[in-house]
Enzyme design. Sequence first.
Site, PDB file in Angstrom:
ATOM      1  N   LYS A  64      47.937 -37.683  -6.960  1.00 52.03           N
ATOM      2  CA  LYS A  64      47.410 -38.802  -7.749  1.00 52.03           C
ATOM      3  C   LYS A  64      46.026 -38.508  -8.309  1.00 52.03           C
ATOM      4  O   LYS A  64      45.405 -39.374  -8.918  1.00 52.03           O
ATOM      5  CB  LYS A  64      47.391 -40.081  -6.902  1.00 52.03           C
ATOM      6  CG  LYS A  64      48.798 -40.560  -6.535  1.00 52.03           C
ATOM      7  CD  LYS A  64      48.827 -41.971  -6.016  1.00 52.03           C
ATOM      8  CE  LYS A  64      50.214 -42.331  -5.533  1.00 52.03           C
ATOM      9  NZ  LYS A  64      50.644 -41.612  -4.319  1.00 52.03           N
ATOM     10  N   ASP A  67      48.096 -40.678   5.102  1.00 54.05           N
ATOM     11  CA  ASP A  67      48.579 -39.770   4.069  1.00 54.05           C
ATOM     12  C   ASP A  67      47.532 -38.714   3.704  1.00 54.05           C
ATOM     13  O   ASP A  67      47.105 -38.614   2.565  1.00 54.05           O
ATOM     14  CB  ASP A  67      48.966 -40.632   2.841  1.00 54.05           C
ATOM     15  CG  ASP A  67      49.449 -39.825   1.663  1.00 54.05           C
ATOM     16  OD1 ASP A  67      50.274 -38.920   1.870  1.00 54.05           O
ATOM     17  OD2 ASP A  67      48.994 -40.096   0.537  1.00 54.05           O
ATOM     18  N   TYR A  96      49.628 -50.568  -6.251  1.00 52.05           N
ATOM     19  CA  TYR A  96      50.391 -49.508  -6.918  1.00 52.05           C
ATOM     20  C   TYR A  96      51.526 -50.073  -7.770  1.00 52.05           C
ATOM     21  O   TYR A  96      52.655 -49.603  -7.693  1.00 52.05           O
ATOM     22  CB  TYR A  96      50.908 -48.519  -5.867  1.00 52.05           C
ATOM     23  CG  TYR A  96      49.791 -47.678  -5.281  1.00 52.05           C
ATOM     24  CD1 TYR A  96      49.357 -46.523  -5.926  1.00 52.05           C
ATOM     25  CD2 TYR A  96      49.139 -48.054  -4.109  1.00 52.05           C
ATOM     26  CE1 TYR A  96      48.321 -45.755  -5.422  1.00 52.05           C
ATOM     27  CE2 TYR A  96      48.101 -47.285  -3.589  1.00 52.05           C
ATOM     28  CZ  TYR A  96      47.696 -46.146  -4.248  1.00 52.05           C
ATOM     29  OH  TYR A  96      46.669 -45.383  -3.753  1.00 52.05           O
ATOM     30  N   TYR A 105      54.565 -47.489  -6.545  1.00 51.22           N
ATOM     31  CA  TYR A 105      55.445 -47.858  -5.418  1.00 51.22           C
ATOM     32  C   TYR A 105      56.209 -49.149  -5.705  1.00 51.22           C
ATOM     33  O   TYR A 105      57.243 -49.412  -5.103  1.00 51.22           O
ATOM     34  CB  TYR A 105      54.628 -48.006  -4.125  1.00 51.22           C
ATOM     35  CG  TYR A 105      54.017 -46.709  -3.654  1.00 51.22           C
ATOM     36  CD1 TYR A 105      54.819 -45.605  -3.373  1.00 51.22           C
ATOM     37  CD2 TYR A 105      52.640 -46.577  -3.508  1.00 51.22           C
ATOM     38  CE1 TYR A 105      54.266 -44.406  -2.950  1.00 51.22           C
ATOM     39  CE2 TYR A 105      52.076 -45.384  -3.082  1.00 51.22           C
ATOM     40  CZ  TYR A 105      52.891 -44.305  -2.808  1.00 51.22           C
ATOM     41  OH  TYR A 105      52.338 -43.123  -2.402  1.00 51.22           O
ATOM     42  N   ASN A 145      41.019 -49.333   6.421  1.00 52.90           N
ATOM     43  CA  ASN A 145      41.844 -49.128   5.238  1.00 52.90           C
ATOM     44  C   ASN A 145      43.295 -49.463   5.550  1.00 52.90           C
ATOM     45  O   ASN A 145      43.891 -48.894   6.472  1.00 52.90           O
ATOM     46  CB  ASN A 145      41.777 -47.664   4.775  1.00 52.90           C
ATOM     47  CG  ASN A 145      42.659 -47.414   3.556  1.00 52.90           C
ATOM     48  OD1 ASN A 145      42.343 -47.867   2.461  1.00 52.90           O
ATOM     49  ND2 ASN A 145      43.783 -46.723   3.742  1.00 52.90           N
ATOM     50  N   GLU A 204      42.098 -48.807  -4.791  1.00 44.79           N
ATOM     51  CA  GLU A 204      43.072 -47.743  -5.072  1.00 44.79           C
ATOM     52  C   GLU A 204      44.072 -48.241  -6.105  1.00 44.79           C
ATOM     53  O   GLU A 204      44.570 -49.363  -6.000  1.00 44.79           O
ATOM     54  CB  GLU A 204      43.866 -47.333  -3.816  1.00 44.79           C
ATOM     55  CG  GLU A 204      43.083 -46.573  -2.781  1.00 44.79           C
ATOM     56  CD  GLU A 204      43.942 -46.098  -1.604  1.00 44.79           C
ATOM     57  OE1 GLU A 204      45.175 -45.944  -1.762  1.00 44.79           O
ATOM     58  OE2 GLU A 204      43.364 -45.894  -0.524  1.00 44.79           O
ATOM     59  N   TRP A 219      42.697 -43.981  -7.342  1.00 50.18           N
ATOM     60  CA  TRP A 219      43.221 -43.123  -6.284  1.00 50.18           C
ATOM     61  C   TRP A 219      43.918 -41.958  -6.935  1.00 50.18           C
ATOM     62  O   TRP A 219      44.919 -42.148  -7.570  1.00 50.18           O
ATOM     63  CB  TRP A 219      44.206 -43.860  -5.368  1.00 50.18           C
ATOM     64  CG  TRP A 219      44.508 -43.037  -4.153  1.00 50.18           C
ATOM     65  CD1 TRP A 219      45.651 -42.326  -3.898  1.00 50.18           C
ATOM     66  CD2 TRP A 219      43.639 -42.813  -3.049  1.00 50.18           C
ATOM     67  NE1 TRP A 219      45.540 -41.682  -2.694  1.00 50.18           N
ATOM     68  CE2 TRP A 219      44.312 -41.956  -2.154  1.00 50.18           C
ATOM     69  CE3 TRP A 219      42.328 -43.220  -2.724  1.00 50.18           C
ATOM     70  CZ2 TRP A 219      43.746 -41.507  -0.959  1.00 50.18           C
ATOM     71  CZ3 TRP A 219      41.782 -42.782  -1.540  1.00 50.18           C
ATOM     72  CH2 TRP A 219      42.496 -41.937  -0.664  1.00 50.18           C
ATOM     73  N   ASN A 263      44.234 -52.192  -2.602  1.00 52.92           N
ATOM     74  CA  ASN A 263      44.949 -50.982  -3.009  1.00 52.92           C
ATOM     75  C   ASN A 263      46.272 -51.442  -3.615  1.00 52.92           C
ATOM     76  O   ASN A 263      47.097 -52.014  -2.909  1.00 52.92           O
ATOM     77  CB  ASN A 263      45.242 -50.094  -1.799  1.00 52.92           C
ATOM     78  CG  ASN A 263      43.988 -49.476  -1.213  1.00 52.92           C
ATOM     79  OD1 ASN A 263      42.907 -49.610  -1.763  1.00 52.92           O
ATOM     80  ND2 ASN A 263      44.137 -48.789  -0.092  1.00 52.92           N
TER      81      ASN A 263
HETATM   82  C1  BDP Z   1      47.546 -45.706   0.271  1.00 53.69           C
HETATM   83  C2  BDP Z   1      46.548 -45.006   1.160  1.00 53.69           C
HETATM   84  C3  BDP Z   1      46.193 -43.608   0.695  1.00 53.69           C
HETATM   85  C4  BDP Z   1      47.410 -42.897   0.159  1.00 53.69           C
HETATM   86  C5  BDP Z   1      47.900 -43.672  -1.041  1.00 53.69           C
HETATM   87  C6  BDP Z   1      49.125 -42.996  -1.681  1.00 53.69           C
HETATM   88  O1  BDP Z   1      45.385 -45.769   1.369  1.00 53.69           O
HETATM   89  O2  BDP Z   1      45.598 -42.892   1.751  1.00 53.69           O
HETATM   90  O3  BDP Z   1      47.163 -41.560  -0.149  1.00 53.69           O
HETATM   91  O4  BDP Z   1      48.236 -44.979  -0.687  1.00 53.69           O
HETATM   92  O5  BDP Z   1      50.232 -43.295  -1.245  1.00 53.69           O
HETATM   93  O6  BDP Z   1      48.558 -46.145   1.098  1.00 53.69           O
HETATM   94  O7  BDP Z   1      48.960 -42.167  -2.551  1.00 53.69           O
END
Ligand code: BDP
Length: 596
Positions: A565, A157, A464, A468, A407, A501, A546, A462
């Site tokens: 973000k 991304d 979210y 997400y 990553n 993240e 992030w 990471n």
């Molecule tokens: C993670 C990745 C990062 C993306 C982020 C996102 O490590 O590179 O930019 O999520 O979706 O999957 O913002």
Amino acid sequence: MLYPINTKTRTVQSLNGIWRFKQGNHEPQTVLNTKEVMVVPTSFNDVVVDKGKRAYIGDSWYETDCVLPRVGSREEVVVRFGSVTHHATVYVNGVVLGQHKGGFTPFEFVLPAALYQEESIRLTVCVNNELNYTTLPVGNYVKEDGSIHKKVLENFDFYNYAGIHRNVHLYTRPKNHIQDIVITSQLSDDLSEARLEVKVESTEVADTVRIQIFDEENQLVGELENGQMTLKQPRLWEVLDAYLYTARVELWAAGELLDTYTEPFGIRSVEVKNGQFFINHKPFYFKGFGKHEDTYINGRGLNEAANLMDLNLLKDIGANSFRTSHYPYSEEMMRLADRMGIVVVDEVPAVGLFQQFSAALDLIGGGEQQKNTWEVMQTRAAHEQVIDELIKRDKNHPSVVMWVVANEPASHEKGARAYFKPLIERVRDTDPQHRPVTLVNIMMATPDKDEVMDLVDVISLNRYYGWYVHHGDLKKAAEGLSEELHQWQTLYPDKPILITEYGADTLPGLQSMWDIPYTEGYQVDYYEMSHRVFDTIPNLVGEQVWNFADFETNVMLIRVKGNHKGLFSRNREPKQVVREFKKRWNAIPNYHYKSK
Ligand code: BDP
């Protein structure tokens, strides 16, 4: 690999500037026939303006004429590239000098001595930006309309910026020279003494290798014997209070100075134990960011003013660290972090090791059938190479406290363990300072599914929740986040957890009465929720947001002109949430935040 500096025996000249430029076919035996020019260093993408050229995949040719310096019979001339993204073939007067695979590490070639009498040489670089299942990062490479139109669908991304991204130098050095310097130090329990060890690699054995240590006032503090010395009461390299010594190395033969080089270094210790991350024997708390090398106009090209501004902003907000997501950053950035006392988590460009990643982000566009990542990826050789090159380049940096081996790979798919075990061992075996190693875990690789986290020192996640997962529902997000973090804590009670993240896309100026994603208010609430949960996890040793700033991505359904973000916009203006972070991070000390 040594950074190019001037010393009594070495002279460095910059080849940065305006080069001839052309995309497409070219025979390097002939002069590059073009009216176009390109800046070195920069990404070509945003400066070419034309849409087709911006997105061009294939060979881009760069050429310049350079005057060679006068060279003595016992000297040689080296051409050195800070990075060329992603593949470089270098020619001199139309003849291949060498090649380098991988877009984020330096490489150099010695010019043939037969050229040294010439007034000037024609230096040509063929830069290729194709990515596929053998490269890092990983891309899906497709040829459309036969061979006419090539395309890379990023398996990651961020925009696939390309070009000669970092400095190009021509430098002279003695043929019999210092090839590498490896510096390690061992601190006593009470921090009152440091046992220093400096290893020097040279092309030939010299009569004498002299190693002297100087402090920041350039005062001699000692000379090594057999590569070792004990430094009493050393000034430590401390978080946000850096102190750099220099090691001056001299090679002597028959009373003559053959070569000399000075390498800055810091004295500090790093250790993981009891679920904590220690720097200088104190439990450290990471406050900071995942970043990108990404600015307007320059793209991913070196932008030293932006680097300094970013680290000043980082300090101003109360942070102390960043991760070089998702590739090694410039040598200049690493040297700056050393000087400013900023802690760096150093990452190789192993991103996209996930078969269906772009398909997952592009709901209707992702054509390929689901396959097993570890059956289709052929990245092992590239992976070993980037590990070796990164550690060779960054081993002496005091700012670097941990290595990231990948990553968000598909670490929940069969085959992940067999793929990663030898690579993680390779990192450990290669690093002379034996820093901790981590792997950044993806959301789907939950504690019950993941195959690899027991192999690493720190559990990097990471996550979210609220973006997400449970998008727009912060109550459910808090429950989900808390439940999962407690699972990791229970599964690995001796390993620290680092949030590498967490974040929410936010458009500056967008407000709402309600808690609605993309608004500045939602970003504030999202982070408030996340921090509330983080503070309940004993082993959670840090939070890296992030992202530091908004950044460019390819066109995707879920991207509104890039990823938003950032806590700062792409031009580094603060969003509303920055005020909240300032309060939180200024209240969290660098050490002893979590009492155990
Ligand atoms: C993670 C990745 C990062 C993306 C982020 C996102 O490590 O590179 O930019 O999520 O979706 O999957 O913002």
